[in-house]
Write an enzyme that holds these catalytic residues in place. Structure first.
Site, mmCIF file in Angstrom:
data_model
loop_
_atom_site.group_PDB
_atom_site.id
_atom_site.type_symbol
_atom_site.label_atom_id
_atom_site.label_comp_id
_atom_site.label_asym_id
_atom_site.label_seq_id
_atom_site.Cartn_x
_atom_site.Cartn_y
_atom_site.Cartn_z
ATOM 1 N N PRO A 131 35.514 7.558 22.448
ATOM 2 C CA PRO A 131 34.294 8.103 21.849
ATOM 3 C C PRO A 131 34.611 8.836 20.544
ATOM 4 C CG PRO A 131 34.401 8.582 24.196
ATOM 5 C CD PRO A 131 35.741 8.041 23.810
ATOM 6 N N GLU A 132 33.903 8.471 19.489
ATOM 7 C CA GLU A 132 34.084 9.104 18.185
ATOM 8 C C GLU A 132 32.862 9.959 17.881
ATOM 9 O OE1 GLU A 132 36.833 9.080 16.689
ATOM 10 O OE2 GLU A 132 37.907 7.404 17.579
#
Length: 277
Positions: A2-3
């Protein structure tokens, strides 16, 4: 992993329900990257304030009955973590390592690889939170981040520009997918030395990064394996990517085959014709 867009999408999906919610119980399962740092029972009876995001971290401030700050929880989703807000949670599964039970539902962290974290700090700028956030660069949409400031930061780096973006100490949010896409949009070869970029190219890069991240937010982030927001919705950015994950396919602009190379153990996708060193 997840960014920034996925973490911001998560924040937006839980914030309306959690802000002002009363903490009723806290369950800590298998150890994550760092210990919680506080007795879970001491959090019961506190209320959750306005949720914030800094880079890929979420900050849940906690308030006493009089509204006075009582520290907060800093959350990181690690390599494969996700948060769900459950109205009727079942028993926690093997990979469900943290529950924050509130009168608005149970915020549950699922993290198969256990690289995520939930840590308490007395304030966002104190304790473990301050240590973890100390080296983060500017937020990409911060007006204080100008092309000149980006240029100044890159001038000190001899590494490829993509590596400089991923480091996160100049600007946060340019994770692997979004760095590839922003460099494509800006017409910059990911192998170009960071210190070779002119001010004009830095201006194009910053515009491209902001546009890429804004589009990702509109599309709910990217779901390559198992990312879901707190309501179970997948992201759709990956379906519209210009180069990421498209090795051998035609560039959407010029028709040249998209190429893949490995930089710092991460896959980089680019168009050899549209992106110049």
């Amino acid at each position: 992993m997840p960014e920034l867009p996925e973490v911001e999408v998560t924040r937006r999906s839980v914030a309306p329900a959690l802000e002002g919610a009363l903490v009723r119980a806290v369950r800590v399962g298998a150890a994550l990257r760092w210990p919680l740092g506080v007795d879970p029972a001491s959090l019961v009876g506190l209320r959750i304030g306005a949720l914030l995001r800094r880079g890929k971290y979420l900050w849940l401030p906690l308030l006493g009955e009089d509204g006075a700050p009582q520290g907060g929880l800093l959350l990181h989703l690690g390599m494969s973590g996700s948060l769900a807000l459950l109205r009727e949670p079942g028993p926690p599964g093997k990979h469900e390592h943290f529950d924050l039970v509130t009168d608005a539902g149970t915020l549950r962290l699922t993290d198969p690889r256990r690289f995520g974290a939930v840590v308490w700090s007395p304030a966002l700028d104190q304790g473990m939170a301050a240590r973890l956030l100390a080296r983060l660069g500017h937020e990409p949409f911060d007006p204080a981040l100008t092309p000149a400031l980006l240029h100044q930061g890159l001038q000190r780096r001899r590494v490829p520009v993509k590596a400089a973006l991923l480091a996160g100490d100049i600007v946060v949010g340019a994770g692997n997918i979004y760095a590839c896409e922003a460099l494509y949009e800006a017409g910059i070869d990911p192998r170009a030395p960071a210190n070779s970029l002119s001010l004009a190219r830095c201006e194009r890069l910053l515009q491209a990064l902001r546009a890429t991240l804004a589009r990702a937010l509109d599309l709910g982030g990217s779901t390559l394996r198992d990312f879901r927001d707190a309501h179970g919705m997948s992201g759709a950015f990956q379906d519209q990517a210009g180069v990421y994950g498209r090795e051998g396919q035609a560039c959407r602009r010029c028709g040249t085959a998209v190429q893949r190379l490995v930089q710092g153990q991460r896959s980089t996708f680019f168009c050899p014709r549209c992106q110049r060193r």
